[in-house]
Design an enzyme around this catalytic site. Structure first.
Site, PDB file in Angstrom:
ATOM      1  N   GLN A 101      37.040   3.359  64.099  1.00 26.52           N
ATOM      2  CA  GLN A 101      36.659   3.110  62.706  1.00 26.52           C
ATOM      3  C   GLN A 101      37.299   4.135  61.795  1.00 26.52           C
ATOM      4  O   GLN A 101      37.138   4.077  60.579  1.00 26.52           O
ATOM      5  CB  GLN A 101      35.141   3.236  62.554  1.00 26.52           C
ATOM      6  CG  GLN A 101      34.363   2.275  63.413  1.00 26.52           C
ATOM      7  CD  GLN A 101      32.886   2.591  63.340  1.00 26.52           C
ATOM      8  OE1 GLN A 101      32.196   2.160  62.437  1.00 26.52           O
ATOM      9  NE2 GLN A 101      32.404   3.385  64.272  1.00 26.52           N
ATOM     10  N   ASN A 102      37.994   5.114  62.386  1.00 26.44           N
ATOM     11  CA  ASN A 102      38.557   6.194  61.579  1.00 26.44           C
ATOM     12  C   ASN A 102      39.861   5.768  60.933  1.00 26.44           C
ATOM     13  O   ASN A 102      40.576   4.899  61.425  1.00 26.44           O
ATOM     14  CB  ASN A 102      38.770   7.442  62.440  1.00 26.44           C
ATOM     15  CG  ASN A 102      37.462   7.989  62.966  1.00 26.44           C
ATOM     16  OD1 ASN A 102      36.405   7.671  62.421  1.00 26.44           O
ATOM     17  ND2 ASN A 102      37.521   8.776  64.009  1.00 26.44           N
ATOM     18  N   HIS A 130      39.301  -0.106  60.336  1.00 26.34           N
ATOM     19  CA  HIS A 130      39.166   0.173  58.904  1.00 26.34           C
ATOM     20  C   HIS A 130      40.486   0.596  58.269  1.00 26.34           C
ATOM     21  O   HIS A 130      40.498   1.226  57.216  1.00 26.34           O
ATOM     22  CB  HIS A 130      38.090   1.235  58.670  1.00 26.34           C
ATOM     23  CG  HIS A 130      36.717   0.760  59.038  1.00 26.34           C
ATOM     24  ND1 HIS A 130      35.623   1.595  59.137  1.00 26.34           N
ATOM     25  CD2 HIS A 130      36.257  -0.489  59.340  1.00 26.34           C
ATOM     26  CE1 HIS A 130      34.557   0.878  59.491  1.00 26.34           C
ATOM     27  NE2 HIS A 130      34.922  -0.378  59.624  1.00 26.34           N
ATOM     28  N   CYS A 176      57.860  -2.569  40.856  1.00 29.85           N
ATOM     29  CA  CYS A 176      57.288  -3.462  39.836  1.00 29.85           C
ATOM     30  C   CYS A 176      56.284  -2.780  38.917  1.00 29.85           C
ATOM     31  O   CYS A 176      55.777  -3.394  37.992  1.00 29.85           O
ATOM     32  CB  CYS A 176      56.632  -4.667  40.522  1.00 29.85           C
ATOM     33  SG  CYS A 176      55.019  -4.303  41.223  1.00 29.85           S
TER      34      CYS A 176
END
Ligand code: NAD
Ligand code: ZN
Length: 252
Positions: free
Chosen positions: A104-105, A122, A157
Site C-alpha cells: 500500500q506504500n 496505491h 500543454c
C-alpha cells in the site's frame, strides 16, 4: 526455548517452504523515517490529510498538495533508505521463496531494496503525469517544474501535474487489484507486515488468502482486526523481525 522462539521457528519453517506473498503497509517503512498514516509525528498535523490526500481537493486547489510535497514529502522521498525489513523481503524473493510484494506504500522502498515483483495498490509518489494530456514525468522532472511554478505544469500543454498516487476518492488501479487478489488466492503463506488492516482493500487481502487455504502471519507492533484469523502473530518491529525470518544460522 522461549515461546517467542517457538513461534518464530514455526514461521521460519513456513517461509522456507516457499509460496510466500508479502502484503505491506506504512509500518514497513516507519524505520526508514517515513511516518505511518496513523502514527504520531509532526507532519500529519502541519498539513491536513483531508486536503493533500483527497482528489476533490487536489482538483480544486492543487497548490496545497504541491506545497505539502515541496515542504515535507520530497525530502522524505530523497532521504529514506530501505531498512532491514525491505531487504529481508528482497532476499526471500532472490531465494525463490517469495512470489511478490503487494504494497500500500507509495515510497518505492521495496524496489530500492531489490524487490523485483512489487504490486503498488496505491501507486507511486515517484511518478507524475499531466492532468490534461497524460504525459508522464519522472520525479526529477516534476521537481524541476515545481522549482519554476506552483503548481508545476506540463512542458507540452501547460496542464497541471499530478502525482502517480491513488488519492482518497479515486479507484484503485484495476490491474494491480486483480493481480493482488490472484496472488492472495495462490499464496501458501500470506505475510502481512506493518499494516493496520482497517481500510479496504487492505482488510480484504488476508481474508481472500485465508479462505483460499493460505496460512496467515501478521508482523505488526500493535493488534489488528485480522488477529483472530492469523496462524502467527509476531508483535514487534518489522526491521527486527523480518531479518530473523531469513537468517540462516543462529548468531554465534
Ligand atoms: P497504517 O498507518 O494504517 O498502519 C501502519 C501499521 O503499522 C500500524 O498498525 C502500526 O502499529 C504498524 N507499525 C508502525 N511502525 C511499525 C514497525 N516499525 N514495525 C511493525 N509495525 C509497525 O498503514 P496502512 O495500513 O499501510 O495504511 C495507511 C495508508 O497510508 C496506506 O494507504 C498508504 O498508502 C498510506 N501511507 C503510505 C506511506 C508510505 O508510502 N511509506 C506512509 C504513510 C501512509
Ligand atoms: Zn500536458
Amino acid at each position: 526455548m522461549k515461546s517467542n522462539d517457538i513461534l518464530m521457528a514455526g514461521l521460519k519453517e513456513a517461509v522456507a517452504a516457499g509460496g510466500v506473498v508479502a502484503f505491506t503497509g506504512a509500518g514497513v517503512s516507519a524505520e526508514s523515517g517515513i511516518p505511518t498514516y496513523r502514527g504520531t509525528g509532526g507532519f500529519w498535523t502541519q498539513y491536513d490529510p483531508d486536503k493533500y490526500a483527497a482528489i476533490d481537493y487536489f482538483l480544486t486547489d492543487p497548490s496545497y498538495y504541491w506545497s505539502f510535497f515541496r515542504d515535507v514529502r520530497r525530502d522524505l522521498l530523497h532521504k529514506a533508505r530501505p531498512n532491514p525489513a525491505h531487504t529481508a523481503l528482497a532476499e526471500m524473493e532472490r531465494r525463490g521463496l517469495l512470489e511478490a510484494v503487494i504494497t500500500q506504500n507509495i515510497d518505492g522502498l521495496h524496489q530500492a531494496a531489490g524487490s523485483r515483483r512489487v504490486i503498488e495498490l496505491h501507486g507511486s509518489n515517484r511518478r507524475f503525469s499531466c492532468l490534461d494530456c497524460g504525459r508522464e514525468y519522472a520525479l526529477a522532472e516534476a521537481e524541476a517544474a515545481l522549482e519554476k511554478e506552483l503548481p508545476p505544469r506540463c512542458g507540452e500543454c501547460g496542464g497541471v501535474l499530478r502525482p502517480g498516487i491513488v488519492f482518497f476518492g479515486e479507484m484503485l488501479p484495476a490491474r494491480a487489484v486483480d493481480e493482488a487478489h490472484d496472488l492472495a488466492r495462490r499464496a501458501r503463506l500470506l505475510l502481512v507486515i506493518g499494516s493496520s488492516l482497517v481500510v479496504y482493500p487492505a482488510a480484504q487481502i488476508p481474508l481472500i488468502a485465508k479462505t483460499s487455504g493460505a496460512r496467515l502471519a501478521l508482523v505488526n507492533d500493535e493488534p489488528t482486526p485480522a488477529d483472530d484469523l492469523a496462524d502467527w502473530i509476531v508483535r514487534g518491529k518489522a526491521g527486527e523481525v523480518m531479518p530473523e525470518l531469513v537468517r540462516e544460522k543462529p548468531p554465534a
